[in-house]
Design a protein around this motif. Structure first.
Motif, PDB file in Angstrom:
ATOM      1  N   GLU A  13      46.073   1.964  -9.260  1.00 18.78           N
ATOM      2  CA  GLU A  13      46.748   1.299  -9.719  1.00 18.78           C
ATOM      3  C   GLU A  13      48.421   1.278  -9.949  1.00 18.78           C
ATOM      4  O   GLU A  13      49.080   0.760  -9.349  1.00 18.78           O
ATOM      5  CB  GLU A  13      46.387   0.158  -9.801  1.00 18.78           C
ATOM      6  N   GLY A  14      48.094   2.658 -10.502  1.00 19.95           N
ATOM      7  CA  GLY A  14      49.308   3.113 -10.702  1.00 19.95           C
ATOM      8  C   GLY A  14      50.519   4.531  -9.908  1.00 19.95           C
ATOM      9  O   GLY A  14      51.452   4.334 -10.368  1.00 19.95           O
ATOM     10  N   THR A  15      50.065   4.982  -8.793  1.00 24.34           N
ATOM     11  CA  THR A  15      50.357   5.695  -8.258  1.00 24.34           C
ATOM     12  C   THR A  15      50.546   5.006  -6.725  1.00 24.34           C
ATOM     13  O   THR A  15      51.102   5.666  -5.347  1.00 24.34           O
ATOM     14  CB  THR A  15      49.515   7.023  -7.733  1.00 24.34           C
ATOM     15  N   ILE A  16      49.546   4.288  -6.092  1.00 24.04           N
ATOM     16  CA  ILE A  16      49.415   4.054  -4.907  1.00 24.04           C
ATOM     17  C   ILE A  16      50.379   3.461  -3.985  1.00 24.04           C
ATOM     18  O   ILE A  16      51.480   3.404  -2.934  1.00 24.04           O
ATOM     19  CB  ILE A  16      47.977   3.022  -4.279  1.00 24.04           C
ATOM     20  N   GLY A  17      51.136   2.771  -4.987  1.00 24.14           N
ATOM     21  CA  GLY A  17      52.549   1.575  -4.403  1.00 24.14           C
ATOM     22  C   GLY A  17      53.907   2.869  -4.337  1.00 24.14           C
ATOM     23  O   GLY A  17      54.264   2.766  -3.174  1.00 24.14           O
ATOM     24  N   THR A  18      53.793   4.011  -5.214  1.00 28.17           N
ATOM     25  CA  THR A  18      54.769   5.308  -5.095  1.00 28.17           C
ATOM     26  C   THR A  18      54.563   6.491  -3.622  1.00 28.17           C
ATOM     27  O   THR A  18      55.232   6.457  -3.180  1.00 28.17           O
ATOM     28  CB  THR A  18      55.084   6.256  -6.167  1.00 28.17           C
ATOM     29  N   VAL A  19      52.779   6.136  -3.489  1.00 27.27           N
ATOM     30  CA  VAL A  19      52.703   7.058  -2.455  1.00 27.27           C
ATOM     31  C   VAL A  19      53.665   5.769  -0.920  1.00 27.27           C
ATOM     32  O   VAL A  19      53.909   6.353   0.276  1.00 27.27           O
ATOM     33  CB  VAL A  19      51.282   7.407  -2.000  1.00 27.27           C
ATOM     34  N   ILE A  20      52.672   5.351  -0.744  1.00 29.36           N
ATOM     35  CA  ILE A  20      53.085   3.786   0.076  1.00 29.36           C
ATOM     36  C   ILE A  20      54.385   3.903   0.308  1.00 29.36           C
ATOM     37  O   ILE A  20      54.899   4.063   1.750  1.00 29.36           O
ATOM     38  CB  ILE A  20      52.546   3.074   0.004  1.00 29.36           C
ATOM     39  N   ASP A  21      55.528   3.764  -1.134  1.00 28.60           N
ATOM     40  CA  ASP A  21      56.428   3.327  -0.915  1.00 28.60           C
ATOM     41  C   ASP A  21      57.105   4.872   0.553  1.00 28.60           C
ATOM     42  O   ASP A  21      58.213   5.039   0.973  1.00 28.60           O
ATOM     43  CB  ASP A  21      57.182   3.794  -1.904  1.00 28.60           C
ATOM     44  N   GLY A  22      56.327   6.156  -0.220  1.00 22.71           N
ATOM     45  CA  GLY A  22      56.794   7.198  -0.284  1.00 22.71           C
ATOM     46  C   GLY A  22      57.369   7.378   1.168  1.00 22.71           C
ATOM     47  O   GLY A  22      58.105   8.196   2.170  1.00 22.71           O
ATOM     48  N   LEU A  23      55.824   7.906   2.113  1.00 21.82           N
ATOM     49  CA  LEU A  23      55.905   7.366   3.005  1.00 21.82           C
ATOM     50  C   LEU A  23      55.968   6.687   4.132  1.00 21.82           C
ATOM     51  O   LEU A  23      56.746   7.371   5.119  1.00 21.82           O
ATOM     52  CB  LEU A  23      54.171   6.833   3.450  1.00 21.82           C
ATOM     53  N   LYS A  24      56.880   5.532   3.420  1.00 24.74           N
ATOM     54  CA  LYS A  24      57.526   4.812   3.998  1.00 24.74           C
ATOM     55  C   LYS A  24      58.927   5.177   4.490  1.00 24.74           C
ATOM     56  O   LYS A  24      59.622   5.311   5.819  1.00 24.74           O
ATOM     57  CB  LYS A  24      57.889   3.297   3.947  1.00 24.74           C
ATOM     58  N   GLN A  25      59.289   5.893   3.969  1.00 25.43           N
ATOM     59  CA  GLN A  25      60.685   6.228   3.425  1.00 25.43           C
ATOM     60  C   GLN A  25      60.649   7.468   4.399  1.00 25.43           C
ATOM     61  O   GLN A  25      61.895   7.710   5.181  1.00 25.43           O
ATOM     62  CB  GLN A  25      61.053   6.600   2.480  1.00 25.43           C
ATOM     63  N   ALA A  26      59.407   8.268   5.093  1.00 22.84           N
ATOM     64  CA  ALA A  26      59.653  10.017   5.377  1.00 22.84           C
ATOM     65  C   ALA A  26      59.773   9.183   6.748  1.00 22.84           C
ATOM     66  O   ALA A  26      60.053  10.129   7.420  1.00 22.84           O
ATOM     67  CB  ALA A  26      58.786  10.524   4.530  1.00 22.84           C
ATOM     68  N   VAL A  27      58.510   8.321   7.099  1.00 21.87           N
ATOM     69  CA  VAL A  27      58.615   8.484   9.015  1.00 21.87           C
ATOM     70  C   VAL A  27      58.781   6.431   9.508  1.00 21.87           C
ATOM     71  O   VAL A  27      57.585   5.446   8.702  1.00 21.87           O
ATOM     72  CB  VAL A  27      56.742   8.659   9.113  1.00 21.87           C
TER      73      VAL A  27
END
Length: 220
Positions: A13-27
């Motif tokens: 819960e502490g990191t999954i949001g950051t990972v998803i946001d990063g992927l959306k910004q990347a692709v």
């Protein structure tokens, strides 16, 4: 080409949001599949709120989670990575360009080359080196990081693979098949510092992966 990211999770819960946001910004337009394995925190809720497809997988196993996610993937290209924010999302776009421009089938991200004592301990380095050596000895495959958990590959290429492990050794299995069936390259990445509780049991999983390599070589 359409892209799908597959992320296995348990209590991230502490990191999954950051990972998803990063992927959306990347692709732009990336499909994100989170395969949750019995989280007891808010991982699933956070992932769904960020627009990810959340799949519940109650059966145990790292490889099992990936297989479940990959069955639902619709993208031509697949990005696999952990949900703990240790793998960089900003390198995904360049890796997607590389796999298409360089006509390779599979990219595995190498944590060893750029490692530091802060993000990759000496114990893990020694264990990984033993597994790298064993893979080279048994299968004539020379990798810097045989246990890396971030990969880019074509979905159709993955469909050619068979008999991949349901456990932690899925990571080494998929690379062995990638070398056998096509062209694999490694790209060094800067591995992040883990802030969530590690899921890997260093000694148990390390010995299981080592033993699995010998079993796989005998079965071949």
């Amino acid at each position: 080409m359409n892209v799908t990211a597959v992320i296995p999770t348990i209590n991230e819960e502490g990191t999954i949001g950051t990972v998803i946001d990063g992927l959306k910004q990347a692709v732009n337009g990336i499909e994100i599949i989170v395969v949750d394995t019995n989280s007891t925190d808010r991982t699933k809720e956070i992932a769904a709120a960020r627009g990810a497809i959340v799949i519940n997988e109650s059966r145990k196993g790292y490889g099992r989670a990936y297989k479940t996610g990959l069955e639902h993937a619709t993208g031509d290209l697949i990005v696999c990575m952990d949900g703990d924010n240790t793998y960089p999302t900003d390198i995904v776009r360049p890796l997607l360009d590389i796999i298409q421009m360089d006509a390779v089938d599979f990219i595995s991200c190498d944590r060893m080359t750029l490692r530091t004592q802060h993000n990759y301990t000496s114990l893990h380095y020694i264990g990984n080196s033993v597994l790298n050596f064993t893979m080279r000895l048994l299968f004539k495959i020379n990798l810097n990081d045989s246990q890396s958990g971030m990969w880019i590959f074509y979905r159709e290429f993955y469909r050619k693979m068979g008999n991949l492990s349901y456990g932690m050794s899925f990571s080494e299995d998929i690379k062995i098949d990638a070398v056998r069936l096509g062209k694999l390259i490694e790209v060094p990445i800067k591995y992040g510092i883990r802030i969530s509780k590690p899921k890997l049991k260093t000694w148990n999983d390390g010995f299981r992966n080592l033993f699995h390599l010998f079993i796989k070589r005998i079965q071949d």
